[in-house]
Design a protein around this motif. Structure first.
Motif, short mmCIF file in Angstrom:
data_model
loop_
_atom_site.label_atom_id
_atom_site.label_comp_id
_atom_site.label_asym_id
_atom_site.label_seq_id
_atom_site.Cartn_x
_atom_site.Cartn_y
_atom_site.Cartn_z
N ASP A 1 4.24 1.60 -3.09
CA ASP A 1 5.38 2.52 -3.32
C ASP A 1 5.04 3.98 -3.05
OD1 ASP A 1 7.19 0.51 -4.02
OD2 ASP A 1 6.51 0.51 -6.10
N ASP B 1 7.71 9.69 3.41
CA ASP B 1 8.97 10.03 4.09
C ASP B 1 9.46 11.41 3.68
OD1 ASP B 1 9.00 7.66 5.45
OD2 ASP B 1 10.42 6.65 4.14
N ARG B 2 9.36 11.72 2.38
CA ARG B 2 9.79 13.04 1.93
C ARG B 2 8.93 14.13 2.58
NH1 ARG B 2 10.99 10.24 -2.98
NH2 ARG B 2 8.93 10.60 -3.89
N GLN C 1 7.82 6.30 0.11
CA GLN C 1 8.88 7.29 -0.14
C GLN C 1 8.32 8.71 -0.14
OE1 GLN C 1 8.32 4.44 -1.91
NE2 GLN C 1 10.14 3.85 -3.09
N GLU C 2 7.13 8.86 -0.73
CA GLU C 2 6.50 10.19 -0.74
C GLU C 2 6.14 10.63 0.68
OE1 GLU C 2 3.52 11.13 -3.68
OE2 GLU C 2 4.03 9.33 -4.83
N LYS D 1 12.89 1.61 1.94
CA LYS D 1 12.90 2.03 0.54
C LYS D 1 13.46 3.45 0.38
CE LYS D 1 9.16 -0.94 -1.13
NZ LYS D 1 7.83 -1.02 -1.78
N SER D 2 13.21 4.29 1.36
CA SER D 2 13.68 5.68 1.27
C SER D 2 15.17 5.80 1.53
CB SER D 2 12.91 6.56 2.26
OG SER D 2 11.56 6.69 1.88
N LEU E 1 15.26 11.49 -2.21
CA LEU E 1 15.17 11.95 -0.82
C LEU E 1 16.47 12.64 -0.41
CD1 LEU E 1 13.76 12.14 1.91
CD2 LEU E 1 14.64 9.86 2.44
N ASP F 1 16.86 5.99 -1.60
CA ASP F 1 16.15 6.85 -2.56
C ASP F 1 16.98 8.10 -2.83
OD1 ASP F 1 14.45 8.36 -4.06
OD2 ASP F 1 12.90 8.57 -2.54
N GLU G 1 3.68 1.03 1.66
CA GLU G 1 4.86 0.31 1.19
C GLU G 1 4.52 -0.54 -0.02
OE1 GLU G 1 7.96 -1.09 3.06
OE2 GLU G 1 7.90 0.14 4.87
#
Length: 675
Positions: A486, A492-493, A489-490, A522-523, A529, A526, A483
């Motif tokens: 950053d 989560d994807r 997000q990657e 954050k996602s 995503l 996004d 987190e």
């Protein structure tokens, strides 16, 4: 044979007939009808000739003048409500005149009014809410049983009492006396304005105290500006206030030990650091856990372990100053904030606590088990400090103590915080990037079962990583770093894409279980995503309803508008949404209001002791009621035994997850038919 009426009364009788009033002249001794007019023929359905041949139409049975209501049976068999007035034709005459009037409508209205009043009485009597009416002087005109029970349980009648009766002493919510002019009833009487949900304390005539919520509404007539009466509804909210106080306490305290929890400890630390940054001073943070607590849990069970933690919390509190803060951070991990403590004093306190743990030995099979603790100390003072950095330093110092043999004390200073924590973060950052590049994350699954049938309905996907020695590392070890830099997000994807591919693989083998994937705050906002999920769903051709995106209730969503757009777009595609850890924080209902959801996952803190804890039971009951009202299904986390399942079934929870249902395990091959 028809008998003519007496000439003396012809005019009167004809006038009554024109008014539609039936007239009978009856010979009292025999009861025989000697005269009947057209109106009575119309009312009865008989002809005048038939009436004169009848022995009687109405039972008179007396000779004195009187009036009463009765019924007559018409020729067609129906019954007619009538009013009868009887008088003598003249003195010393055997003839009686009966005036008969149709009162069917009046009787129907009276019956309807009586039934309405009876229904109102039944409804008011059945209400748990007290309902009263007072006049302009504040005198009670009417009160239902609930009002009597709430306001005057000793049995004294409320009717006739006034709101100024000194038997009732009202208070504000802070306990200060409530002046008569501030009573909700007084306000409505004086201004005409209604009052809603005014909570106040009430000392009742029998000496007991209760908390009530009061609503008032004026009763007006015509264009009156002030009410001529006020209707009051009163609810006893004593239990609700107690329950809310429990929830407020649990928001900041550990449910097992009663100590401040991690969030409260963090807030206290942040507050004290801000104070010392402005006014100077020094202090220290201690973090420690028990070196061999797992042995106690494994040999004696979690109940014995919980009992030990409760008693240890008491011992730790007794060893510390009142100005110190001791908190349970989770499991067997504790934290201590020492305001105004030098490094030397902090070490001395750590030694006292370590000795307290050694002395407080639980018994196993009648023999004391020697437990010890490893303590990490991080000192601060003479300037600003970040609470997270300080805790990280204490945490690193604690692990240094463990690595040097346990039952040790490790020391870190404010000067080493940035260097040590940065080194640790860079280590995790490198491993996260490598795992993303190599797609070497490990996916575990944990089953979720239908409580009614026991059948597995879906699985939650859990992210893991392997360290350099092949050991599995949980996500909690590296997600904070992800987190901060950053990379979450990657991650989560990667997880969502993996879930979609798994659904496609399993569907090809005939398995159609739903899969849950956690996504970060954050996602949620996004757009990359969202676009990726839409593209993957389209390409894979899977049923979108098999993908459930799980949002943690305690997640801090920075932009709710973007989050709503994200959730709405995917909901339209058919994806499901679950709110995880429901009840842990106070954002729960805010998220319910804004996000389209399908499942509420009840936080495990309310499930572990559900079978024995009243507060947990009330929380679960309330969550189920809210979920049903909104059309959501509920999932209970951390289910550990059959007693909990029975309680969940009783409260109507839909699904369950936990070690008693199934432990997390690595993915099986698709051909096995199992996740």
């Amino acid at each position: 044979m028809r008998t003519e009426p007496l000439a003396l009364h012809d005019a009167v009788l004809d006038a009554h007939g024109r008014l539609g009033q039936g007239i009978l002249i009856v010979d009292a001794p025999s009861g025989r009808i000697v005269h009947a007019n057209e109106a009575i023929a119309g009312l009865s359905g008989y002809t005048i000739e038939e009436l004169l041949e009848m022995p009687s139409l109405i039972e008179l049975g007396f000779s004195e003048a009187s009036e009463w209501d009765t019924v007559i049976q018409r020729k067609d068999g129906t019954v007619l409500d009538v009013e009868v007035a009887v008088t003598s034709v003249e003195a010393e005459s055997d003839l009686l005149v009966a005036l008969v009037r149709d009162v069917t409508r009046r009787k129907a209205a009276e019956r309807a009014l009586s039934e309405s009043e009876e229904r109102h009485s039944v409804v008011l009597g059945a209400l748990h809410e007290g309902v009263l009416m007072v006049d302009r002087l504040g005198r009670v005109l009417a009160a239902n049983p609930a009002a009597q029970r709430i306001l005057n349980p000793d049995g004294g009648d409320l009717i006739g009492n006034t709101i100024a009766d000194p038997s009732w002493q009202a208070t504000h919510e802070d306990g200060s006396p409530l002046a008569l002019e501030d009573f909700p009833v007084s306000i409505t009487l004086a201004t005409g304005a209604p009052c809603s949900d005014r909570v106040m304390g009430l000392h009742r005539p029998d000496g007991t105290h209760t908390w009530v919520s009061v609503n008032t509404q004026g009763v007006f007539q015509g264009d009156e500006e002030l009410p001529r009466a006020v209707v009051i509804s009163v609810s006893d909210v004593t239990e609700r206030r107690s329950f809310e106080a429990e929830l407020r306490f649990l928001a900041d305290h550990d449910a097992l030990t009663g100590l401040p929890n991690r969030r409260r400890f963090h807030d206290e630390l942040q507050r004290h650091l801000a104070f010392t940054a402005r006014y100077g001073g020094e202090g220290a943070v201690l973090l420690f856990d028990l070196d061999n607590f797992k042995y106690l849990n494994d040999t004696q069970g979690h109940k014995a372990g919980d009992q030990y933690l409760v008693s240890l919390a008491r011992v730790l509190t007794e060893r510390l100053r009142q100005t110190d803060v001791v908190a349970r951070l989770g499991g067997d991990e504790f934290g201590v904030l020492l305001p105004a403590a030098s490094p030397v004093q902090a070490r001395r306190v750590a030694e006292v606590l370590a000795e307290a743990v050694r002395e407080h030995a639980p018994l196993v099979a009648g023999q004391p088990v020697k437990l010890s603790t490893s303590i990490g100390i991080a000192c601060f003072g003479h300037g600003a400090a970040d609470p997270d950095e300080l805790l990280a330093a204490a945490d690193l110092a604690m692990y240094d103590a463990k690595e040097t043999g346990r039952d040790r004390i490790g020391m870190a200073s404010a000067e080493t915080v940035d260097e040590r924590s940065l080194k640790a973060r860079m280590h995790w950052l490198e491993r996260i990037r490598r795992a993303l590049d190599d797609e070497s994350f490990v996916v575990y699954t944990q089953p979720i079962a239908d409580i009614a049938t026991g059948a597995i309905s879906q699985y939650e996907l859990l992210l893991r990583m392997q360290d350099d020695h092949g050991q599995v590392v949980p996500a909690t070890a590296f997600l904070a770093t992800a987190e901060r830099f950053d990379l979450v997000q990657e991650i989560d994807r990667w997880m969502v894409r993996r879930a979609i591919h798994l659904i496609a693989e399993r569907s090809a083998h005939g398995s159609h279980h739903k899969l849950e994937v956690n996504i970060s705050a954050k996602s949620i906002a996004d757009p990359d995503l969202t676009a990726m999920i839409e593209a993957e769903l389209s390409e894979s051709g899977i049923d979108p309803s098999l993908l459930i995106l799980e949002i943690t209730e305690t997640t801090a969503i920075a932009n709710m508008d973007e989050a709503v757009e994200f959730a709405t777009r995917l909901s339209r595609l058919g994806c499901g949404f679950a709110l995880d850890d429901f009840g842990r924080g106070f954002g729960s209902f805010y998220y319910l209001k804004h996000l389209p959801l399908n499942y509420l996952k009840i936080d495990g803190d309310f499930i572990r002791n559900l079978a024995h804890n009243l507060v947990d039971q009330q929380v679960v009951k309330a969550v189920v009621q809210v979920a049903r009202a909104l059309g959501y299904q509920t999932i209970a986390e951390c289910v550990q035994d059959e007693a909990t399942i029975l309680a969940l079934r009783h409260y109507g929870v839909d699904y369950m997850q936990g070690y008693h249902v199934g432990r997390p395990r690595a993915l099986r091959p698709a051909s096995s038919g199992l996740l």
